[in-house]
Design a protein around this motif. Structure first.
Motif, PDB file in Angstrom:
ATOM      1  N   PHE A  93      12.096 -27.067  16.498  1.00 27.91           N
ATOM      2  CA  PHE A  93      11.891 -26.136  15.363  1.00 27.91           C
ATOM      3  C   PHE A  93       9.733 -25.891  16.330  1.00 27.91           C
ATOM      4  CE2 PHE A  93       8.782 -24.691  12.049  1.00 27.91           C
ATOM      5  CZ  PHE A  93       9.305 -23.644  12.053  1.00 27.91           C
ATOM      6  N   THR A  94       9.361 -25.267  16.340  1.00 24.38           N
ATOM      7  CA  THR A  94       7.996 -24.508  16.901  1.00 24.38           C
ATOM      8  C   THR A  94       7.043 -24.695  15.867  1.00 24.38           C
ATOM      9  OG1 THR A  94       8.638 -23.862  19.399  1.00 24.38           O
ATOM     10  CG2 THR A  94       6.845 -23.938  18.823  1.00 24.38           C
ATOM     11  N   SER A  95       6.942 -25.780  15.525  1.00 26.71           N
ATOM     12  CA  SER A  95       5.652 -25.302  13.941  1.00 26.71           C
ATOM     13  C   SER A  95       4.571 -24.103  14.886  1.00 26.71           C
ATOM     14  CB  SER A  95       5.442 -26.601  13.120  1.00 26.71           C
ATOM     15  OG  SER A  95       4.478 -27.224  14.047  1.00 26.71           O
ATOM     16  N   THR A  96       3.500 -24.576  15.464  1.00 22.16           N
ATOM     17  CA  THR A  96       2.738 -23.713  15.439  1.00 22.16           C
ATOM     18  C   THR A  96       3.231 -22.127  15.799  1.00 22.16           C
ATOM     19  OG1 THR A  96       3.036 -25.018  17.446  1.00 22.16           O
ATOM     20  CG2 THR A  96       1.364 -25.567  16.599  1.00 22.16           C
ATOM     21  N   SER A  97       4.481 -21.674  15.876  1.00 19.04           N
ATOM     22  CA  SER A  97       4.686 -20.404  16.185  1.00 19.04           C
ATOM     23  C   SER A  97       4.621 -19.755  14.567  1.00 19.04           C
ATOM     24  CB  SER A  97       5.474 -20.142  16.585  1.00 19.04           C
ATOM     25  OG  SER A  97       6.808 -20.734  16.281  1.00 19.04           O
ATOM     26  N   HIS A  98       4.440 -20.783  13.989  1.00 17.02           N
ATOM     27  CA  HIS A  98       4.334 -19.570  12.794  1.00 17.02           C
ATOM     28  C   HIS A  98       3.115 -19.450  12.045  1.00 17.02           C
ATOM     29  CE1 HIS A  98       8.480 -19.467  11.781  1.00 17.02           C
ATOM     30  NE2 HIS A  98       8.367 -20.153  12.989  1.00 17.02           N
ATOM     31  N   LEU A  99       2.593 -18.348  11.394  1.00 14.95           N
ATOM     32  CA  LEU A  99       1.222 -18.676  10.516  1.00 14.95           C
ATOM     33  C   LEU A  99       0.689 -19.421   9.695  1.00 14.95           C
ATOM     34  CD1 LEU A  99       0.717 -14.795  10.086  1.00 14.95           C
ATOM     35  CD2 LEU A  99      -0.436 -15.970  11.991  1.00 14.95           C
ATOM     36  N   ALA A 100       2.404 -19.973   9.423  1.00 17.83           N
ATOM     37  CA  ALA A 100       2.524 -21.289   7.638  1.00 17.83           C
ATOM     38  C   ALA A 100       1.686 -22.775   8.395  1.00 17.83           C
ATOM     39  CB  ALA A 100       3.558 -21.311   7.634  1.00 17.83           C
ATOM     40  N   MET A 101       2.184 -22.531   9.936  1.00 17.70           N
ATOM     41  CA  MET A 101       1.434 -23.082  10.240  1.00 17.70           C
ATOM     42  C   MET A 101      -0.109 -23.610  11.352  1.00 17.70           C
ATOM     43  SD  MET A 101       1.064 -26.673  11.653  1.00 17.70           S
ATOM     44  CE  MET A 101       0.800 -28.466  12.205  1.00 17.70           C
ATOM     45  N   THR A 102      -0.293 -22.158  11.586  1.00 14.04           N
ATOM     46  CA  THR A 102      -1.605 -21.841  12.341  1.00 14.04           C
ATOM     47  C   THR A 102      -2.815 -21.065  11.233  1.00 14.04           C
ATOM     48  OG1 THR A 102      -0.585 -19.640  12.605  1.00 14.04           O
ATOM     49  CG2 THR A 102      -0.358 -21.077  14.736  1.00 14.04           C
ATOM     50  N   LEU A 103      -1.964 -20.879  10.170  1.00 11.65           N
ATOM     51  CA  LEU A 103      -3.554 -20.403   8.832  1.00 11.65           C
ATOM     52  C   LEU A 103      -3.877 -21.906   8.263  1.00 11.65           C
ATOM     53  CD1 LEU A 103      -4.605 -17.307   8.311  1.00 11.65           C
ATOM     54  CD2 LEU A 103      -2.952 -17.654   6.604  1.00 11.65           C
ATOM     55  N   SER A 104      -3.185 -22.487   7.534  1.00  9.27           N
ATOM     56  CA  SER A 104      -3.557 -23.700   7.321  1.00  9.27           C
ATOM     57  C   SER A 104      -4.172 -24.848   8.039  1.00  9.27           C
ATOM     58  CB  SER A 104      -2.375 -24.549   7.073  1.00  9.27           C
ATOM     59  OG  SER A 104      -1.173 -24.351   6.441  1.00  9.27           O
ATOM     60  N   LEU A 105      -4.458 -24.532   9.196  1.00 10.03           N
ATOM     61  CA  LEU A 105      -5.299 -25.598  10.195  1.00 10.03           C
ATOM     62  C   LEU A 105      -6.528 -24.246  10.103  1.00 10.03           C
ATOM     63  CD1 LEU A 105      -3.237 -26.660  13.279  1.00 10.03           C
ATOM     64  CD2 LEU A 105      -4.564 -27.926  11.234  1.00 10.03           C
ATOM     65  N   ALA A 106      -6.442 -22.992  10.778  1.00 10.35           N
ATOM     66  CA  ALA A 106      -8.078 -22.065  10.351  1.00 10.35           C
ATOM     67  C   ALA A 106      -9.042 -21.754   9.810  1.00 10.35           C
ATOM     68  CB  ALA A 106      -7.648 -20.909  10.926  1.00 10.35           C
ATOM     69  N   LEU A 107      -7.633 -21.656   7.785  1.00 12.50           N
ATOM     70  CA  LEU A 107      -8.382 -21.435   7.101  1.00 12.50           C
ATOM     71  C   LEU A 107      -9.024 -22.798   6.125  1.00 12.50           C
ATOM     72  CD1 LEU A 107      -8.615 -18.863   5.225  1.00 12.50           C
ATOM     73  CD2 LEU A 107      -6.852 -19.562   3.626  1.00 12.50           C
ATOM     74  N   PRO A 108      -8.658 -23.094   6.449  1.00 10.08           N
ATOM     75  CA  PRO A 108      -9.526 -24.382   5.442  1.00 10.08           C
ATOM     76  C   PRO A 108     -11.018 -24.512   6.343  1.00 10.08           C
ATOM     77  CG  PRO A 108      -7.228 -24.679   4.941  1.00 10.08           C
ATOM     78  CD  PRO A 108      -7.032 -23.643   6.374  1.00 10.08           C
ATOM     79  N   MET A 109     -11.170 -24.754   6.998  1.00 11.64           N
ATOM     80  CA  MET A 109     -11.626 -25.081   8.484  1.00 11.64           C
ATOM     81  C   MET A 109     -13.074 -24.616   8.491  1.00 11.64           C
ATOM     82  SD  MET A 109     -10.357 -27.216  12.048  1.00 11.64           S
ATOM     83  CE  MET A 109     -10.408 -25.290  12.110  1.00 11.64           C
ATOM     84  N   TRP A 110     -12.302 -23.356   7.769  1.00 16.41           N
ATOM     85  CA  TRP A 110     -13.107 -21.694   8.053  1.00 16.41           C
ATOM     86  C   TRP A 110     -13.880 -22.098   6.847  1.00 16.41           C
ATOM     87  CZ3 TRP A 110     -13.590 -17.538   4.917  1.00 16.41           C
ATOM     88  CH2 TRP A 110     -14.184 -16.311   5.025  1.00 16.41           C
ATOM     89  N   LEU A 111     -13.174 -21.391   5.616  1.00 13.90           N
ATOM     90  CA  LEU A 111     -13.788 -21.700   4.406  1.00 13.90           C
ATOM     91  C   LEU A 111     -14.405 -23.161   4.228  1.00 13.90           C
ATOM     92  CD1 LEU A 111     -13.335 -20.067   1.778  1.00 13.90           C
ATOM     93  CD2 LEU A 111     -11.432 -21.628   0.725  1.00 13.90           C
ATOM     94  N   SER A 112     -14.439 -23.947   4.482  1.00 14.66           N
ATOM     95  CA  SER A 112     -15.466 -25.224   4.734  1.00 14.66           C
ATOM     96  C   SER A 112     -16.609 -25.272   4.861  1.00 14.66           C
ATOM     97  CB  SER A 112     -14.605 -26.239   4.987  1.00 14.66           C
ATOM     98  OG  SER A 112     -14.405 -26.279   6.516  1.00 14.66           O
ATOM     99  N   PHE A 113     -17.100 -24.572   6.735  1.00 16.35           N
ATOM    100  CA  PHE A 113     -17.441 -24.156   7.236  1.00 16.35           C
ATOM    101  C   PHE A 113     -19.010 -23.133   6.774  1.00 16.35           C
ATOM    102  CE2 PHE A 113     -15.214 -24.935  11.352  1.00 16.35           C
ATOM    103  CZ  PHE A 113     -15.389 -26.402  11.136  1.00 16.35           C
ATOM    104  N   MET A 114     -18.151 -22.600   5.991  1.00 18.55           N
ATOM    105  CA  MET A 114     -18.937 -20.861   4.905  1.00 18.55           C
ATOM    106  C   MET A 114     -19.389 -20.974   3.557  1.00 18.55           C
ATOM    107  SD  MET A 114     -18.370 -18.006   6.401  1.00 18.55           S
ATOM    108  CE  MET A 114     -19.108 -18.926   8.057  1.00 18.55           C
TER     109      MET A 114
END
Length: 223
Positions: A93-114
């Motif tokens: 299974f390719t977990s990085t082809s799903h938004l559930a995985m990629t958004l879980s990486l991108a959103l917390p980082m962006w929110l913490s930076f902001m």
């Protein structure tokens, strides 16, 4: 009969009410032997060299005196590139082809930076909404444009990675489905094409991991 072409990417397994496909994200921790960590080998030395090169790259983007902070983005690159390559293995299974995985990486980082930027560098964040030299009449529009551009950053990070990983796998699936009914000549062409696509996917796996990490580093450097 497959009713939906994208159903091959669904995180489903043969066990009812229990999806084990997401465990592929952590399968490396279970498969890598202890000897790899206990004694330095050529592979570990090469990986340490890659990590050190990435550390210098991210440290340059973030600025001096950042200490161990760039290692967070090195770890981010490592987990993404590992899962990208893991997805090239058949029946994994390719977990990085799903938004559930990629958004879980991108959103917390962006929110913490902001949150960090607006709490600790409020004037800098406000000044960043209006580029230098903007005419007074255009300032309200530039604030709106910069705000929207800032808000969609986690979405663009997540969609870019997921779309690039899914597109290559989808093309490989389409070519593979045409194999059983093809003639010998067409079959040879299909196999050769899939080998080339697999090499391209390996390059895309590295490039997309690097792009995701570098853009995250640049977003962090702005605050």
């Amino acid at each position: 009969m497959m009713t939906n072409l994208f159903s091959v990417f669904d995180p489903s397994s043969s066990i009812p009410n229990l999806s084990l496909n997401w465990l592929s994200t952590f399968i490396g921790l279970m498969l890598i032997p202890t000897l790899y960590w206990a004694m330095p080998s050529r592979w570990s030395l090469m990986w340490n060299k890659i990590n050190y090169t990435l550390y210098k790259e991210f440290n340059t983007l973030l600025g001096p005196n950042m200490g161990a902070f760039p290692f967070m983005f090195v770890s981010l690159f490592s987990i993404i590139v590992f899962n990208n390559f893991l997805g090239l293995v058949p029946y994994i299974f390719t977990s990085t082809s799903h938004l559930a995985m990629t958004l879980s990486l991108a959103l917390p980082m962006w929110l913490s930076f902001m949150i960090y930027g607006w709490v600790n560098n409020t004037q800098h964040m406000l000044a960043h909404l209006v580029p230098q030299g903007t005419p007074g009449a255009l300032m309200p529009f530039m604030v709106l444009i910069e705000t929207v551009s800032n808000m969609i950053r986690p979405g663009t990070l997540a969609v870019r990675l997921a779309a690039n990983m899914m597109a290559g796998h989808l093309l490989l699936s389409l070519l593979g489905n045409n194999g059983p009914g093809a003639s010998n000549l067409i079959l040879v062409i299909l196999i050769f094409s899939q080998i080339l696509l697999l090499m391209l996917e390996a390059a895309v796996a590295i490039i997309q991991s690097y792009v995701f990490s570098v853009l995250s580093t640049l977003y962090a450097a702005e605050v």
